[in-house]
Design an enzyme around this catalytic site. Structure first.
Site, PDB file in Angstrom:
ATOM      1  CB  SER A   1      27.248 -24.157  21.307  1.00  0.00           C
ATOM      2  OG  SER A   1      26.461 -23.031  21.104  1.00  0.00           O
ATOM      3  NE  ARG A   2      33.243 -24.836  26.450  1.00  0.00           N
ATOM      4  CZ  ARG A   2      34.497 -24.901  26.065  1.00  0.00           C
ATOM      5  NH1 ARG A   2      35.053 -25.780  25.298  1.00  0.00           N
ATOM      6  NH2 ARG A   2      35.238 -23.841  26.452  1.00  0.00           N
ATOM      7  CB  ALA A   3      29.228 -31.486  22.548  1.00  0.00           C
TER       8      ALA A   3
ATOM      9  CB  THR B   1      22.557 -34.500  22.030  1.00  0.00           C
ATOM     10  OG1 THR B   1      22.501 -34.033  20.642  1.00  0.00           O
ATOM     11  CG2 THR B   1      21.618 -33.718  22.926  1.00  0.00           C
ATOM     12  CB  SER B   2      27.503 -33.972  19.183  1.00  0.00           C
ATOM     13  OG  SER B   2      28.022 -32.780  19.600  1.00  0.00           O
TER      14      SER B   2
ATOM     15  CB  THR C   1      32.711 -25.945  16.199  1.00  0.00           C
ATOM     16  OG1 THR C   1      31.881 -26.254  14.912  1.00  0.00           O
ATOM     17  CG2 THR C   1      33.711 -25.099  15.424  1.00  0.00           C
TER      18      THR C   1
ATOM     19  CG  ASP D   1      19.222 -29.529  20.139  1.00  0.00           C
ATOM     20  OD1 ASP D   1      18.729 -28.372  20.602  1.00  0.00           O
ATOM     21  OD2 ASP D   1      20.379 -29.551  19.407  1.00  0.00           O
TER      22      ASP D   1
ATOM     23  CB  SER E   1      20.045 -22.366  20.766  1.00  0.00           C
ATOM     24  OG  SER E   1      21.441 -22.528  20.856  1.00  0.00           O
TER      25      SER E   1
ATOM     26  CE  LYS F   1      20.610 -32.283  16.892  1.00  0.00           C
ATOM     27  NZ  LYS F   1      21.110 -31.139  17.344  1.00  0.00           N
TER      28      LYS F   1
END
Length: 515
Positions: A207-209, A211-212, A216, A269, A277, A301
């Site tokens: 996935s894309r970011a 909350t970060s 990757t 999240d 997810s 987290k």
């Protein structure tokens, strides 16, 4: 062909060039005959049809002269979704009521939902029937431990069923995931390269970011193309044993990508949706064996071992219910991993580890070896410790680097990550020892600097816990693509000096590190 009643008045499509993110949005004049005849008001949900396709969009009302009479304006997302040409005919009407909204209301009030109800919700999300406000309500209703393990299992299945599924016809297909909260922990590209170099199959979609400052997929996008079609992904994996692709481009659990975009805005999240997810993407990608890396630390987290055990238990129960073999690895989440936080900076760390450069971040290398070693032992008969030994050999002999290059070339070519033109150094004002690094605040600094949208933006870290520092020694460097974003990040950092704490009391420092 879409059926359109003869009585309906067509409107002429006009592209307004407005970016509304994923929200499909249309625009009508306040005095539009369609608004009057259909009783539309601002923020109404409208069924928008062409002769070949249809969507449900949110209506905004124009009171000025932006649109001519008989025109309908469309946002970029709506224009592309309908594949329009300027002046095409469009018909607007009321959509059928969304029945699954009642399930979300029930969840808001604390009720337990059934499998069929989750499937209805996910089907409506994927078909575009939900506005962002509906998605936000669903995300919020499922937060704060409001889902039991059976519900998480049902949601995971619904998300898998909503998109494409891959079958590799193999008894062992590996995948891994880190639950996040630890800046710079970009082990995935290194781990995939090690495992693929050892002859295993690792079709990695990421996935894309959320909350970060980087996911990757964001990091890999600075090095190669990650937007692969399903056929392209299969070809890369068949030729190289692995891939490093963005999951959204291959429609694996597509509801997840729609939810993630709203979760990013809300900075939420939740654990139930986190599990759904992660596992829905793994199952849809055809994985049989999955390792979950769970960093634990006061500003990660997952903040305590008790919370980690609880989350791991849910992961195991849901995975077992869905026939997935899973292993959980608890790791140190007290400080960032590597030197870089942000897509391009993390990419440089990855290249340094794979290329065995003398200045490569040792912690990123060792974590990658540990994860890859555990995965090797998970699916082979290697004795305890041999997985790590073999993983180290694959890095240090260059075989993992060669595999990484081949994967990138197959995905469109390997390129150099960009460099940000603007920088600011935070320096130590006195001698001491690095006592703590706040992961959350560091991530916020990187995001204010522009990451992940600005690929070169982020934070470069020069010290680790326990390092002794001298006066005027750089602690970290902010990288930005614009002066404005650099200033935002610097202002935040100066207002939160505890982001990197340096202790001048060696005795107090030793006690803190011991804890």
């Amino acid at each position: 062909m879409i059926f359109i009643p003869e009585r309906m008045t067509p409107l002429k499509a006009r592209r307004l060039g407005l970016d509304t993110h994923q929200e499909l949005t249309i625009y009508l004049r306040a005095d539009s005959a369609v608004c009057k005849s259909e009783g539309f008001s601002a923020l109404s949900r409208v069924l928008v049809r062409t002769e070949h396709s249809h969507v449900i969009a949110t209506l905004n009302i124009i009171t000025g002269e932006l649109l001519r009479r008989g025109e309908i304006g469309l946002s970029e997302s709506a224009w592309k979704k309908l594949e329009l040409e300027e002046g095409d005919s469009i018909w607007a009407s009321h959509p059928q009521p969304i029945g699954s909204i009642s399930h979300i209301r029930a969840k808001v009030y604390g009720h337990t939902l059934k499998r069929e109800q989750y499937q209805e919700i996910i089907d409506d999300i994927v078909s575009g029937r939900y506005a962002d406000v509906h998605l936000a309500a669903f995300i919020t209703a499922c937060g704060n431990d409001n889902m039991n393990n059976r519900e998480i299992t049902d949601l995971t299945e619904a998300m898998v069923n909503s998109g494409s599924k891959i079958s590799w016809g193999l008894p062992i297909v590996l995948d891994k995931h880190c639950v996040g909260g630890l800046p710079g922990n970009r082990t995935t590209p290194i781990v995939v390269s090690i495992l693929a170099a050892s002859g295993l199959t690792v079709p990695k979609t990421s996935s894309r970011a959320i909350t970060s400052p980087a996911g990757t997929a964001d990091t890999m996008e600075t090095l190669t193309n990650v937007s692969l079609s399903l056929d392209e992904m299969k070809k890369v994996v068949c030729e190289n044993g692995g891939c490093l692709a963005w999951g959204g481009s291959v429609r694996l659990s597509p509801a997840d990508d729609l939810l993630i975009k709203v979760e990013r805005v809300l900075d939420i999240d939740s654990e139930g949706q986190l599990i759904a997810s992660v596992l829905s993407k793994k199952i849809a990608a055809g994985a049989t064996h999955v390792l979950i890396d769970m960093p634990v630390g006061p500003t990660a987290k997952v903040r305590s071992q008790e919370s980690a055990e609880k989350l791991a238990d849910s992961f195991r129960k849901v995975a077992n219910a869905l026939g997935l073999t899973i292993d959980i690895m608890f790791s140190d989440g007290r400080q960032p991993v590597g030197f870089g936080v942000g897509p391009a900076l993390e990419a440089r760390d990855i290249l340094a580890v794979l290329q065995n450069t003398p200045d490569a971040p040792t912690d990123l290398k060792e974590r990658s070896i540990e994860v890859a070693g555990a995965m090797l032992e998970m699916v082979t008969e290697l004795p305890k410790g041999e997985g790590k030994k073999r993983s180290r050999e694959l890095i240090e002999t260059g075989k993992a680097w060669n595999k990484f290059k081949k994967i990138c070339e197959a995905q469109g070519g390997l390129r150099e990550p960009p460099i940000a033109p603007y920088r600011f150094e935070l320096i130590a004002h006195q001698q001491g020892w690095v006592q703590s690094v706040d992961n959350r605040r560091l991530s916020q600094v990187a995001k204010l600097a522009g990451a992940p949208a600005d690929l070169a933006a982020g934070v470069e870290i020069h010290v680790k816990l326990g390092d002794q520092v001298r006066p005027n020694q750089p602690l970290l460097t902010i990288h930005a693509e614009s002066v404005g974003e650099l200033n935002y990040a610097v202002e935040y950092l100066e207002a939160h000096e505890e982001t990197v704490q340096v202790s001048t009391d060696k005795e107090a420092y030793d006690e803190t590190i011991a804890l």
